[in-house]
Design a protein around this motif. Structure first.
Motif, short mmCIF file in Angstrom:
data_model
loop_
_atom_site.label_atom_id
_atom_site.label_comp_id
_atom_site.label_asym_id
_atom_site.label_seq_id
_atom_site.Cartn_x
_atom_site.Cartn_y
_atom_site.Cartn_z
N ILE A 92 0.83 -1.20 0.00
CA ILE A 92 0.00 0.00 0.00
C ILE A 92 0.86 1.25 0.00
N PHE A 93 1.94 1.23 0.80
CA PHE A 93 2.72 2.43 1.04
C PHE A 93 4.12 2.37 0.45
N GLN A 94 4.33 1.52 -0.55
CA GLN A 94 5.66 1.31 -1.09
C GLN A 94 6.32 2.60 -1.56
N GLU A 95 5.55 3.51 -2.09
CA GLU A 95 6.09 4.78 -2.58
C GLU A 95 6.77 5.57 -1.47
N PHE A 96 6.36 5.32 -0.21
CA PHE A 96 6.80 6.17 0.90
C PHE A 96 7.80 5.48 1.83
N MET A 97 8.21 4.27 1.54
CA MET A 97 9.06 3.53 2.47
C MET A 97 10.05 2.65 1.72
N PRO A 98 11.09 2.17 2.41
CA PRO A 98 12.05 1.28 1.75
C PRO A 98 11.41 -0.03 1.32
N LYS A 99 12.02 -0.67 0.34
CA LYS A 99 11.56 -1.98 -0.10
C LYS A 99 11.97 -3.04 0.92
N LEU A 100 11.07 -3.96 1.17
CA LEU A 100 11.39 -5.10 2.02
C LEU A 100 11.99 -6.20 1.17
N TYR A 101 13.15 -6.72 1.61
CA TYR A 101 13.79 -7.81 0.87
C TYR A 101 13.51 -9.17 1.51
N TRP A 102 13.56 -9.23 2.84
CA TRP A 102 13.35 -10.52 3.49
C TRP A 102 13.10 -10.32 4.98
N ILE A 111 11.08 11.71 -1.84
CA ILE A 111 11.09 11.62 -0.39
C ILE A 111 10.49 10.28 0.06
N GLN A 112 11.17 9.64 1.02
CA GLN A 112 10.65 8.43 1.65
C GLN A 112 10.97 8.47 3.14
N PHE A 113 10.27 7.65 3.89
CA PHE A 113 10.39 7.69 5.34
C PHE A 113 10.83 6.32 5.87
N ILE A 114 11.60 6.34 6.93
CA ILE A 114 12.03 5.10 7.59
C ILE A 114 11.59 5.13 9.06
N ASP A 115 11.81 4.03 9.75
CA ASP A 115 11.50 3.89 11.18
C ASP A 115 10.01 4.13 11.43
N TRP A 116 9.21 3.11 11.13
CA TRP A 116 7.75 3.22 11.19
C TRP A 116 7.16 2.74 12.51
N GLU A 117 7.95 2.70 13.57
CA GLU A 117 7.49 2.17 14.85
C GLU A 117 6.35 2.98 15.47
N SER A 118 6.26 4.27 15.14
CA SER A 118 5.25 5.13 15.76
C SER A 118 4.01 5.33 14.89
N ALA A 119 3.90 4.57 13.81
CA ALA A 119 2.74 4.72 12.93
C ALA A 119 1.45 4.41 13.69
#
Length: 357
Positions: free
Chosen positions: A87-97, A246-254
Motif C-alpha cells: 500500500i505504502f511502497q512509494e513512501f518507504m524502503p523496499k522489504l527484501y526478506w 522523499i521516503q520515510f524510515i522507522d515506522w514504529e510510531s505509525a
C-alpha cells in the motif's frame, strides 16, 4: 547486542544469499568488512548497514534486528513492512526478506538502504516545502473513510488514537502531569520554570484529555508519528520544486491519528530546535501549514479551520497529553531538556490565543 561475526554466521546459516537472488541476481555474497552498526536501542533493536554483492554490482542493505519480547511499536513496524508495504511502497524502503525465530525469537529484517537527508544538505525551510507534498500524499491515502479501503490489511494491528486503551493512557498521563506539577514548585531545579506558569497549567490541564476536539473533526489518517530528520530520506533540487524524491524510515510510531500530528514533528519541533529559525518562525509555520492544506486539497480533502491554528492546536495537544510529562521527569532526574521551556512558553502563549485559559 549482535556482532559482526554473528551477522555473518546467521547469513550463512539461513542462506540469505540464496533467498535474495530473485532481487539481486545470482551468487549473492555479504561483504564482511563493510558491516556497520547504525543504531542500538537498549538492546531491544539494533540496526546495521551491510553491503552485498552479486560479483558485478554492490548494494547497501539495512538489517534491523528485533529482540524478544517484541513491544507493540516493534510489531507495528514489522507489519508496516510485512503487511502494508504494497500500500505504502512509494513512501518507504523496499522489504527484501524477514526471517523469524532467529536466536530463539529474534526477527531479522532486510530492507532497502535509503540515504538520509541529514548529512546530505543543510536543511532550509525551502526543503520542508519539498517534503510536505509527500506527507500530504501519504496522508490522503487513508484519510477518514478512505482507510476502509485497507481495513482488511490494517485493522488488526494499527494503533488507534481514539481507542479505549490510548484514551486511558492520555488520562493517566495527564493525572501524572498534575502530580509532577505539584512537586515541581518545591523542586530546586524546576521551581523557577514552573511557578510563574503553575496556575495557568493547572487550569489548562483541568480541560483535558482532549483539549481540541477540532483536531479530531479536522480528520484522522495513518500518520508516520515520528517525522524528524533522521527518519526522512531523499534527494532535492531546489531549482525544481517538483523534483524531490522523499521516503520515510522507522515506522514504529505509525498510528491512525489526527493528521496534523506529523506536521508538529516535521515543522514545529524543528523550529524549536533550530534557534536560527526562531526569528522567522511565524513565516515558516504559516507557509508549511498553508502548503499542507493546499496539497491535501489536491486529493479532495479540505479543512474548515485555519491551517496555522490547526498546527498550533496539534502542537499543544501533543505536548499536553504526554510530552510535558516526559520532559518534566527528565529534568527531575537531573537530565537536560532542550524542549521544556519551548513547550511551557507556547502553552502559555498559544493557550491564551486558543482559549484554553
Amino acid at each position: 547486542m549482535s556482532t559482526k561475526e554473528e551477522i555473518v554466521s546467521q547469513w550463512d546459516h539461513y542462506k540469505w544469499g540464496k533467498k535474495l537472488e530473485p532481487v539481486f541476481g545470482k551468487n549473492i555474497l555479504i561483504k564482511e568488512e563493510t558491516i556497520e552498526c547504525l543504531k542500538n536501542s537498549r538492546e531491544k533493536t539494533s540496526i546495521w548497514k551491510i553491503t552485498i554483492s552479486n560479483q558485478t554490482e554492490t548494494f547497501p542493505v539495512v538489517l534491523k534486528i528485533f529482540k524478544p519480547p517484541l513491544k507493540e511499536n516493534h510489531i507495528v513496524e514489522i507489519n508496516m513492512y510485512r503487511k502494508a508495504s504494497s500500500i505504502f511502497q512509494e513512501f518507504m524502503p523496499k522489504l527484501y526478506w524477514i526471517e523469524e525465530s532467529v536466536n530463539k525469537g529474534e526477527i531479522w529484517m532486510l530492507s532497502e538502504f535509503l540515504p538520509l537527508i541529514r548529512g546530505q544538505i543543510k536543511l532550509t525551510p525551502e526543503h520542508l516545502y519539498q517534503i510536505i507534498p509527500t506527507v500530504a500524499k501519504f496522508h490522503a491515502l487513508t484519510f477518514e473513510k478512505r482507510i476502509l479501503d485497507y481495513k482488511e490489511t490494517l485493522d488488526s494491528w494499527v494503533p488507534l488514537y481514539n481507542s479505549v486503551m490510548m484514551a486511558k493512557e492520555r488520562v493517566l498521563h495527564i493525572e501524572k502531569t498534575r502530580e509532577i506539577l505539584d512537586l515541581s514548585v518545591n523542586n530546586d531545579i524546576l521551581r523557577e520554570k514552573i511557578e510563574p506558569k503553575y496556575d495557568i497549567l493547572r487550569k489548562i490541564y483541568s480541560k483535558g484529555p482532549i483539549f481540541f476536539p477540532e483536531l479530531l473533526e479536522a480528520g484522522q489518517c495513518l500518520i508516520h508519528g515520528d517525522l524528524h530528520l533522521q527518519n526522512i530520506c531523499g534527494k532535492f533540487d531546489l531549482s525544481n520544486e517538483n523534483s524531490a524524491t522523499i521516503q520515510f524510515i522507522d515506522w514504529e510510531s505509525a498510528k491512525y491519528a489526527p493528521c496534523w500530528y506529523d506536521l508538529v514533528v516535521l515543522v514545529e519541533l524543528l523550529i524549536d530546535f533550530r534557534k536560527d529559525w526562531h526569528k522567522k518562525a511565524e513565516d515558516i509555520r504559516s507557509n508549511c501549514a498553508v502548503l499542507y492544506s493546499h496539497e491535501m486539497r489536491k486529493y479532495g480533502i479540505t479543512f474548515s479551520e485555519d491551517p496555522v491554528k490547526l498546527l498550533k492546536m496539534a502542537y499543544l495537544q501533543r505536548a499536553l497529553e504526554k510530552r510535558v510529562l516526559n520532559h518534566l521527569r527528565r529534568v527531575m532526574r537531573g537530565e537536560q531538556s532542550k524542549l521544556l521551556n519551548r513547550y511551557l512558553d507556547k502553552i502559555e502563549l498559544w493557550g491564551k490565543e486558543l482559549d484554553l485559559y
